[in-house]
Scaffold this active site. Structure first.
Site, short mmCIF file in Angstrom:
data_model
loop_
_atom_site.label_atom_id
_atom_site.label_comp_id
_atom_site.label_asym_id
_atom_site.label_seq_id
_atom_site.Cartn_x
_atom_site.Cartn_y
_atom_site.Cartn_z
N LYS A 138 0.74 -1.35 0.13
CA LYS A 138 0.21 0.38 0.23
C LYS A 138 1.07 0.95 0.12
O LYS A 138 2.46 1.02 0.60
CB LYS A 138 -0.68 0.29 0.96
CG LYS A 138 -1.71 1.26 0.93
CD LYS A 138 -3.02 0.47 0.57
CE LYS A 138 -4.47 1.36 0.21
NZ LYS A 138 -5.16 0.74 -0.68
N ASP A 184 -6.83 4.87 -4.69
CA ASP A 184 -7.55 3.74 -3.76
C ASP A 184 -8.01 5.59 -2.77
O ASP A 184 -8.26 6.23 -4.03
CB ASP A 184 -6.40 3.75 -2.42
CG ASP A 184 -7.57 2.81 -1.03
OD1 ASP A 184 -7.78 2.34 -1.29
OD2 ASP A 184 -7.79 3.96 -0.15
#
Ligand code: NDP
Length: 451
Positions: free
Chosen positions: A125, A165
């Site tokens: 991430k 995201d």
């Protein structure tokens, strides 16, 4: 103290200021207690200790110049958590709340989510505390370029493939990919969520929202139910929320809520047809606020309250809840209200939107509860399919990709349900997802020896 308790204590000791990361570790590790009992080979090889420590944590300065000519500095992150089963893969988040704890929780969850898709992708991430809201188009572009000017050296099509995201959609991916391509002199599948004209996949924008609804439909089917005629609460109004809304409408449900960080709107008649088009135009093109929906359609608007607080305060009846905004948006009080108001199914479009207390309440009240790492895995699954298409130098039709997405989501539902049964907690999809996601990664780590 059991091994799992020792590991949780160690994480708490090492990372005392990372509450979201600890929350994710506790949830996963507690479900793995029984795996540790049944698999001494994993214990001997230290798999449990190793999996909670990222392979690599990259934190970097992102300097850029705003429209007034002033120098601004943000912090950038890339957490390369685990690449046992494939290149690192996971989104990039731009939001002022981004910090190491949030990045690590998201990277950790991504390991198991990616494994559940059955595609060869490791967990990662990244992101920054940059806030795209209120920034001009040029400022967003300059920031994305500055972010990529450091990120580029850590990623690659066989190393690490970022995606979008919160705060990162097609526009931002375009800027980051464009900069990477320029400085590397290499047009390759290093980001997913790209535009269709330069290597993107059909259905990628839809995938997370559609996938969450496919997963929820599978959960409902275990009780002989479907979306037809169901009242559905959705939070958020971004990428995941929009396409969850579209799919619920296609399946005959009625979506009555949406929100952004300023307000919640409630439209009991259902947000469908032209109203959906309005939301998409408002959020994706005009980049406006959800309050404008209430101004246009005369629906109720609650400023400063989340969807779940509105449901709690107003006693709104909902059958299905699809949280698609952010972490820890549904607390224990909200969960109690949802149960009381008739909610039978919760599928997490967002990552970890339910607090541990909320999850406990859903389980105690026999609510079908699909955790994010299973329910929202459709996004990364289609990212995986985008990588395949890039490697093959081909593109598949909308129908082909949607069929594969549906097949993958059904497969994830089956795998998580079966794992919950095999490990003694039938119907507990949290345990099912954690165990099923963990096993493949653990076996791969075991094969490599201590690395
Ligand atoms: P977007 O940025 O497109 O949309 C996020 C939405 O949630 C916006 O409406 C935003 O409101 C709202 N929101 C964000 N933070 C908060 C907050 N603190 N309080 C209230 N509302 C908030 O992001 P996505 O739709 O892509 O992501 C939503 C969730 O889904 C995240 O948890 C993400 O990690 C998860 N997810 C996304 C995937 C994807 O493919 N995009 C894949 C898997 C999971 P505002 O506009 O006011 O900020």
């Amino acid at each position: 103290m059991s091994l799992i308790e020792e590991i949780i204590a160690q994480v708490k000791h090492r990372d005392p200021e990372e509450p979201e990361f600890l929350q994710a570790v506790v949830e996963v590790m507690e479900s793995l207690e029984i795996v540790a009992e049944r698999h001494p080979e994993f214990v001997k090889a230290g798999i449990f200790q190793r999996i909670v420590e990222p392979d690599r944590t990259i934190v970097f300065r992102v300097p850029w110049v705003d429209d007034r000519g002033e120098v601004r500095v943000n912090r950038g992150f890339r957490i390369q958590f685990n690449n046992a089963i494939g290149p690192y893969k996971g989104g990039i988040r731009f939001h002022p709340s981004v910090n190491l704890s949030i990045m690590k929780f998201l990277g950790f969850e991504q390991i198991f989510k990616n494994s559940l898709t059955t595609l060869p992708m490791g967990g990662a991430k990244g992101g920054s505390d940059f806030d795209p809201k209120g920034k001009s188009e040029n400022e967003v572009m300059r920031f994305c370029h500055a972010f990529t000017a450091e990120l580029f050296r850590h990623i690659g099509p066989e190393t690490d493939v970022p995606a979008g995201d919160i705060g990162v959609g097609g526009r931002e991916i375009g800027y980051m990919f464009g900069y990477y391509k320029k400085i590397m002199n290499n047009h390759t599948g290093v980001f997913t969520g790209k535009g269709l004209d330069y290597g993107g996949s059909l259905i990628r924008p839809e995938a997370t929202g559609y996938g969450a609804i496919y997963y929820a439909a599978e959960m409902l089917a275990t009780r002989g139910l479907s979306f037809t005629g169901k009242t559905v609460a959705i939070s958020g109004s971004g990428n995941v929320a929009q396409f969850a809304m579209e799919k619920v409408n296609q399946l005959g449900g009625r979506v009555i809520t949406l929100c952004d960080s300023n307000a919640t709107i409630v439209d009991e008649e259902g947000i469908c047809g032209d109203k959906c088009d309005f939301v998409m135009e408002l959020k994706n093109v005009k980049r406006g606020r959800i309050k404008e929906y209430a101004d246009k359609y005369g629906s109720v608007c609650y400023l400063g309250d989340s969807v779940w607080d509105v449901i709690t305060q107003q006693g709104l009846k909902v059958d299905v809840a699809i949280p698609c905004a952010t972490q820890n948006e549904i607390d224990g009080k909200n969960a109690e209200a949802l149960v009381k108001n008739g909610c039978i199914c919760v599928a997490e479009g967002a990552n970890m939107p339910s607090t541990p207390e909320a999850v406990r309440i859903f389980h105690e009240n026999n609510v079908l509860f699909g955790p994010g790492k299973a329910a929202n895995a459709g996004g990364v699954a289609v990212s995986g399919l985008e990588m395949s298409q890039n490697s093959l130098k081909m593109s598949w039709t909308r129908q082909e990709v949607d069929d594969l997405l549906l097949k993958i989501m059904k497969g994830i539902h089956k795998a998580t349900l079966e794992a919950s049964e095999e490990y003694g907690r039938k119907g507990d999809y949290v345990t099912g997802a954690n165990v099923a996601g963990f096993m493949k990664v653990a076996r791969a780590m075991l094969a490599y020896g201590v690395v």
